[in-house]
Structures are given as C-alpha cells and as structure tokens.
Design a protein around this motif. Structure first.
Motif, PDB file in Angstrom:
ATOM      1  N   ARG A  58      12.896   3.772  -4.949  1.00  0.00           N
ATOM      2  CA  ARG A  58      13.735   3.176  -4.162  1.00  0.00           C
ATOM      3  C   ARG A  58      13.162   2.861  -2.844  1.00  0.00           C
ATOM      4  NH1 ARG A  58      19.450   6.065  -5.472  1.00  0.00           N
ATOM      5  NH2 ARG A  58      18.912   6.668  -7.658  1.00  0.00           N
ATOM      6  N   PHE A  59      13.743   1.657  -2.247  1.00  0.00           N
ATOM      7  CA  PHE A  59      13.027   1.366  -1.076  1.00  0.00           C
ATOM      8  C   PHE A  59      14.079   0.081  -0.288  1.00  0.00           C
ATOM      9  CE2 PHE A  59      11.860  -3.117  -3.271  1.00  0.00           C
ATOM     10  CZ  PHE A  59      11.718  -2.580  -4.583  1.00  0.00           C
ATOM     11  N   PRO A  60      13.691  -0.025   0.715  1.00  0.00           N
ATOM     12  CA  PRO A  60      14.561  -0.565   1.715  1.00  0.00           C
ATOM     13  C   PRO A  60      15.124  -2.110   1.470  1.00  0.00           C
ATOM     14  CG  PRO A  60      13.040   0.221   3.190  1.00  0.00           C
ATOM     15  CD  PRO A  60      12.387   0.404   1.708  1.00  0.00           C
ATOM     16  N   ILE A  61      16.339  -2.318   1.767  1.00  0.00           N
ATOM     17  CA  ILE A  61      16.884  -3.847   1.289  1.00  0.00           C
ATOM     18  C   ILE A  61      16.054  -4.786   2.498  1.00  0.00           C
ATOM     19  CG2 ILE A  61      18.903  -5.320   1.594  1.00  0.00           C
ATOM     20  CD1 ILE A  61      20.247  -2.586   0.516  1.00  0.00           C
ATOM     21  N   LEU A  62      15.783  -4.355   3.313  1.00  0.00           N
ATOM     22  CA  LEU A  62      15.280  -5.048   4.641  1.00  0.00           C
ATOM     23  C   LEU A  62      13.831  -4.809   4.813  1.00  0.00           C
ATOM     24  CD1 LEU A  62      16.867  -6.704   6.479  1.00  0.00           C
ATOM     25  CD2 LEU A  62      16.855  -4.840   8.010  1.00  0.00           C
ATOM     26  N   GLU A  63      13.063  -5.842   4.809  1.00  0.00           N
ATOM     27  CA  GLU A  63      11.590  -5.643   4.950  1.00  0.00           C
ATOM     28  C   GLU A  63      10.974  -6.869   6.065  1.00  0.00           C
ATOM     29  OE1 GLU A  63       9.384  -3.713   3.165  1.00  0.00           O
ATOM     30  OE2 GLU A  63      10.427  -3.126   1.397  1.00  0.00           O
ATOM     31  N   LYS A  64       9.806  -6.808   6.405  1.00  0.00           N
ATOM     32  CA  LYS A  64       9.080  -7.752   7.336  1.00  0.00           C
ATOM     33  C   LYS A  64       9.105  -8.948   6.375  1.00  0.00           C
ATOM     34  CE  LYS A  64       6.837  -4.300   9.934  1.00  0.00           C
ATOM     35  NZ  LYS A  64       5.384  -3.971  10.557  1.00  0.00           N
ATOM     36  N   THR A  65       9.596 -10.060   7.216  1.00  0.00           N
ATOM     37  CA  THR A  65       9.446 -11.549   6.538  1.00  0.00           C
ATOM     38  C   THR A  65       8.309 -11.641   5.942  1.00  0.00           C
ATOM     39  OG1 THR A  65      11.366 -12.103   7.988  1.00  0.00           O
ATOM     40  CG2 THR A  65       9.896 -13.864   6.816  1.00  0.00           C
ATOM     41  N   GLU A  66       6.984 -11.423   6.330  1.00  0.00           N
ATOM     42  CA  GLU A  66       5.698 -11.396   6.086  1.00  0.00           C
ATOM     43  C   GLU A  66       5.439 -11.126   4.640  1.00  0.00           C
ATOM     44  OE1 GLU A  66       3.157  -9.222   8.350  1.00  0.00           O
ATOM     45  OE2 GLU A  66       1.292 -10.500   7.614  1.00  0.00           O
ATOM     46  N   LEU A  67       6.120  -9.951   4.461  1.00  0.00           N
ATOM     47  CA  LEU A  67       5.788  -9.497   2.971  1.00  0.00           C
ATOM     48  C   LEU A  67       6.206 -10.593   1.929  1.00  0.00           C
ATOM     49  CD1 LEU A  67       5.278  -7.160   1.132  1.00  0.00           C
ATOM     50  CD2 LEU A  67       7.506  -6.630   1.069  1.00  0.00           C
ATOM     51  N   PHE A  68       7.419 -11.132   2.014  1.00  0.00           N
ATOM     52  CA  PHE A  68       7.820 -11.975   1.194  1.00  0.00           C
ATOM     53  C   PHE A  68       7.060 -13.409   1.191  1.00  0.00           C
ATOM     54  CE2 PHE A  68      11.537  -9.162   2.134  1.00  0.00           C
ATOM     55  CZ  PHE A  68      11.379  -8.589   0.809  1.00  0.00           C
ATOM     56  N   SER A  69       6.841 -14.003   2.363  1.00  0.00           N
ATOM     57  CA  SER A  69       6.229 -15.241   2.616  1.00  0.00           C
ATOM     58  C   SER A  69       4.684 -15.123   2.071  1.00  0.00           C
ATOM     59  CB  SER A  69       6.110 -15.693   4.026  1.00  0.00           C
ATOM     60  OG  SER A  69       5.793 -14.853   4.887  1.00  0.00           O
ATOM     61  N   ALA A  98       7.865  -7.683  -4.487  1.00  0.00           N
ATOM     62  CA  ALA A  98       6.766  -7.461  -3.304  1.00  0.00           C
ATOM     63  C   ALA A  98       7.211  -6.222  -2.755  1.00  0.00           C
ATOM     64  CB  ALA A  98       7.410  -8.730  -2.498  1.00  0.00           C
ATOM     65  N   GLY A  99       8.532  -5.855  -2.565  1.00  0.00           N
ATOM     66  CA  GLY A  99       8.680  -4.289  -2.026  1.00  0.00           C
ATOM     67  C   GLY A  99       8.294  -3.450  -2.783  1.00  0.00           C
ATOM     68  N   CYS A 100       8.333  -3.512  -4.080  1.00  0.00           N
ATOM     69  CA  CYS A 100       7.694  -2.561  -4.933  1.00  0.00           C
ATOM     70  C   CYS A 100       6.291  -2.414  -4.650  1.00  0.00           C
ATOM     71  CB  CYS A 100       7.819  -2.826  -6.420  1.00  0.00           C
ATOM     72  SG  CYS A 100       7.275  -1.701  -7.624  1.00  0.00           S
ATOM     73  N   VAL A 101       5.433  -3.534  -4.732  1.00  0.00           N
ATOM     74  CA  VAL A 101       4.026  -3.425  -4.437  1.00  0.00           C
ATOM     75  C   VAL A 101       3.764  -2.739  -2.915  1.00  0.00           C
ATOM     76  CG1 VAL A 101       2.048  -4.696  -3.863  1.00  0.00           C
ATOM     77  CG2 VAL A 101       3.343  -5.265  -5.939  1.00  0.00           C
ATOM     78  N   ARG A 102       4.621  -3.250  -2.066  1.00  0.00           N
ATOM     79  CA  ARG A 102       4.449  -2.607  -0.569  1.00  0.00           C
ATOM     80  C   ARG A 102       4.465  -1.143  -0.672  1.00  0.00           C
ATOM     81  NH1 ARG A 102       8.658  -1.339   1.963  1.00  0.00           N
ATOM     82  NH2 ARG A 102       7.672   0.775   2.065  1.00  0.00           N
TER      83      ARG A 102
END
Length: 436
Positions: free
Chosen positions: A41-52, A85-89
RNA sequence: GUGAGUGUAGCUCAGCUGGUAGAGCGCCGGAUUGUGGUUCCGGUGGUCGUGGGUUCAAAUCCCAUCACUCACCCCA
C-alpha cells in the motif's frame, strides 16, 4: 445556498452497492495470493516528478489529466493517475529489488481529470500487479494467465485479449523515425489531432479510430516488422506459452499504450459490452522504468484493471443476495424489553460473531416492528416483551417458513440460534482474547 | 478539451400548444386486545438541477451555469 454534491466524476458507493465491491475485491485478492503476489500500500499523493518522469512528458495523462497542486511548502504534488510509478518508487525507496524477483500487487483509487462518462470517472479504482526482476517471457505469460483466471473466476466471458510487441526501446525509436517519415510524406491525409501527435506521440496515430485515416494507417510500416530480433524471439516464446495453455488472443499490430514506459509485450483485455470504454484491463512490459527512476536496471511486467468497469460487466449478470442482510431481527416492545434486549444482543454477538443480528431501536408496536422485521429480509424474529422478560425467555419466530413460533429460555438462545442459522466459520478472527 | 441529449417527490416517470404540480413504488400510520408478508384506507414528501431573462403569468419559451448520459478524445 447551493446543494452540496460530490466533485464531478467522483462517485459514492451506497449501502446496497458495497457488497458487490467486497465480493470483487476478495476474489481478486484470493487469485493474486494463489500466484503468490504480495500486497503493498502506498500514498495517493506523490511528488509530481514521479509521474512526469515515468509516464512520459508527451502523454495526455501528464499533460492534461493530472490533479496537480502546490502544498503549503510550495512543493508540487499530484494525486496518482496510475499505480505502477508509485509501486516502483516503493520498491526503490525500501531496497526491495536487492533481494531477487518481486511479485507485487496493490489496489486503490486513481485520479484523472477527464470528461466523465460511463466507465470513465475522475476518481476510479484499480487493482494492479507487477513482477520485477524477470526478463523472460514466462513471467509475461503468468501475468496474462493470471488475468484470464480472474475473468474465469468472476464468470466474465465476453472479453478478448489483444496482444502486441513494441520491441526494445531502441527498435521503437527507430520505428518511430520511420513512421514519422512516412506520415510526414502523407501529411495531407492526417486529421488535425494526428498532425499534432506527429511531434508529441506519433505511435498513437496508429490507434486512431477516425475511419478517414484508415488508408494511411493501413499502409504505414508495421511496428511488428521492425522490432529487434531479441524482442521478436521474446514475443514468439510468449505466444507459444499462451497457445500451449489455451489462452486465445489476437495480435493487434496497432496496439500501443498511452504510457511511455512500455516496451516489448503490451496487451489489453477488451469487451464490447461496455461501449466506448471497453478496456477492462491493460498492461505490458517496462524494462527501463526502474532505471529511469534511479534504480539499477530491473525488468518489469504488470497490468492494471479498472474495478468500476469490471463491476459494470458483472452487474449485467446476476444480482447477489448480499452479505449485509440481517439473519435475525430482534423485536423489543417496552422499556424492560429494550434494556434486557440490548444486553442479550451483546451476549449473542460474543458467542456468535457470524450471526447478523439487527436490534430494533426506537420502540413502536409489535405490528410495526414485525413489518420492519419482514422488510429486513431476516429469517428469524426474536421477540421480547414484558412477559418474556419476566420469565427470562424469548420467542423465536421463523419469518420465511411455516413452522410455528416457540418460546425458549434466554440461556439456551445462543445454542438454539447456532442450530438454526448456518454460520460462516470465521468466528476465530473476532474472539482473540475473549472467552469464546 | 469538442459535439449532442437529458435534469419534475427517496426511486421510476407523466405534465399537449405558458395559467404558480401528478401517478406508481417507497416511507409513516390505521383496519379493537402482543405478531409481518396479501388487500383496503389515510398521511408524509417537490422553492419542477441552479442563476438570470421574456411575460400580467413559466416546470413549460430564451440565455448562462452545474450534473448526468452518449460519441469524439483518452484510457482502466
């Protein structure tokens, strides 16, 4: 004053609807567990950079669909539009990729600022699975067959699998140039959107549904023809494995994905029963993503499925009875009965945690309480009035059978109900330290 | 983001060419004593999505806006 309402494209789940969600989620979880995928489980909110950085700066998701804002510190944050992306992070941050291959799954809400329509919400829910550290096609096959099993278990039959290979990143780049060259020569045949995409995301032009473009697209160089040898071999092995396991599919050489990180295998599970939003699950291989996000080069494959769409598909089938209907309705008339009844109800829940006992609150006549008991769809009514309280008894009345009502001592009630009502055997999870 | 359609009681909807709203279901209660499901009777419930405009008068016409639906687009 304006009426309060939910944010556009974000839906509520009402009491009658939650059981369908629970059933779906439990089913998915058990299938994933049977393949030894482990939940994170991981946050719904991430730094924008992760996705771009992962999804790709040229994609629609990043360009116009993300919920991005600055927090109080001025940092750019984004409501996750997808899960990979979040999963990889998570894996990178906690060093999980150092201990060999990982099979992971996750679930939760995703956010995309699109025009809502059926099967397309601004907050929607996905279950995703990812396998890291394996570059052979056997894991691609496992991922796809896992999906197939999910459809089977859920009783979904009207889906087809579309499959393609994008080749290596290098091959894709080469193909991209080839394609741009070809399309530029035929520029006058392209529609407005496609001309724009010529620069930003030319592969997507192949995906266009505009019938006027069919000719140009049809004559375009094929991606499958230009992929590298290793990828071709990888794809051949995958197809062999799917064939050997009776997973049918069709090759769609124009299938490209909307996220930049894919290479080699890409696939979509599509149904025709949902209208324009027919993709219920999609995924593929992303061998460069981990490195792109700062980790050691680690291959990955995965998929994400849209829960709302799957639910839509299941709804057209059968209506479930629902696990939230009470089994026993407690009729309590009079002050003494109310006091006695609430105590009795708690005792029953101690002894029979699987019993769904609905205690009548708010008083009223026997008549009105029985009406409610009937409407609740409970199988039995437990009746407690002044007379029963005085005798320390309770009446049991079957509401769905013609067998008559009878009276027993309150001390025997739990045993009697245990006999009457078939319970799920999950009693242990409630009775941790209690006397049981 | 573009185009089209819809928006009337909790739900499903009716309300023709403008004259300040109806049905079915639901909910509540009643049909004499402590008993439901059928039937009968009664009741509750809407500033007609919202805001403007035209008109003596608008749910009904016009504009805007919001939401939903469908297609484009995008994607799960």
């Amino acid at each position: 004053m304006e009426k309060l309402q939910a944010v556009r494209g974000m839906h509520d789940t009402l009491p009658g609807e939650a059981s369908a969600w629970n059933l779906l989620e439990q089913t998915l979880q058990s299938v994933l567990q049977s393949y030894c995928y482990r939940e994170i489980r991981f946050p719904i909110l991430e730094k924008t950079e992760l996705f771009s950085r992962s999804i790709g700066a040229g994609t629609d998701i990043v360009n116009k669909e993300m919920y991005t804002f600055q927090d109080r510190n001025g940092e750019f944050l984004t409501l996750r539009p997808e899960g990979t992306a979040g999963c990889v992070r998570v894996l990178l941050q906690h060093g999980l990729l150092h201990s060999g291959p990982q099979r992971i799954w996750y679930q939760g809400p995703m956010f995309r600022h699109e025009r809502p329509q059926k099967g397309r919400l601004r907050q929607f829910h996905q279950v995703g699975a990812e396998a890291f550290g394996i570059d052979s096609a056997d894991i691609d096959a496992e991922i796809i067959m896992l999906c197939a099993r999910i459809w089977h278990v859920l009783g979904i039959t009207d889906v087809r699998l579309e499959l393609n290979s994008l080749g290596s990143y290098a091959a894709r780049r080469k193909y991209r140039n080839l394609l741009v060259e070809y399309l530029s020569e035929n520029r006058e045949q392209l529609d407005e959107d496609s001309v724009k995409r010529l620069e930003t995301n030319p592969l997507r032009i192949l995906d266009s549904k505009n019938p006027a473009m069919r000719a140009v697209i049809g004559a375009a160089p094929s991606l499958l023809d230009s992929i590298d040898e290793e990828s071709a071999e990888h794809f051949a092995v995958l197809r062999e494995l799917l064939d050997a396991n009776a997973v049918s599919y069709e090759i769609n050489p124009r299938l490209v994905r909307g996220l930049d990180y894919y290479n080699r295998t890409v696939f979509e599970w599509i149904t025709d029963r949902l209208g324009a939003q027919g993709t219920i699950c999609a995924g593929g291989r992303y061998d460069d993503l981990v490195a792109q996000l700062g980790g050691r080069a680690t291959p990955g494959v995965g998929f994400a499925m849209g829960l709302e769409r799957i639910l839509d598909l299941m709804q057209s089938g059968t209506a479930e009875p629902g696990s939230d209907t009470p089994r026993v309705y407690q009729v309590l008339v009079g002050d003494a009965a109310m006091k006695n009844g609430i105590k009795l109800a708690e005792q029953l829940r101690d002894k029979l945690p699987g019993l769904r006992l609905l205690m009548h609150c708010g008083g009223g006549s026997f008549k009105s309480q029985f009406k409610k008991a009937d409407k609740s769809r409970a199988d039995y009514a437990l009746i407690l009035g002044d007379e029963e309280v005085a005798k320390n008894t309770v009446q049991i009345k079957p509401l769905r059978a013609d067998t008559g009502q009878y009276e027993i001592s309150q001390d025997e009630l739990a045993d009697e109900l245990a006999r009457l009502v078939p319970f799920p055997v999950n009693i242990d999870m409630f009775s941790g330290s209690g006397s049981g």
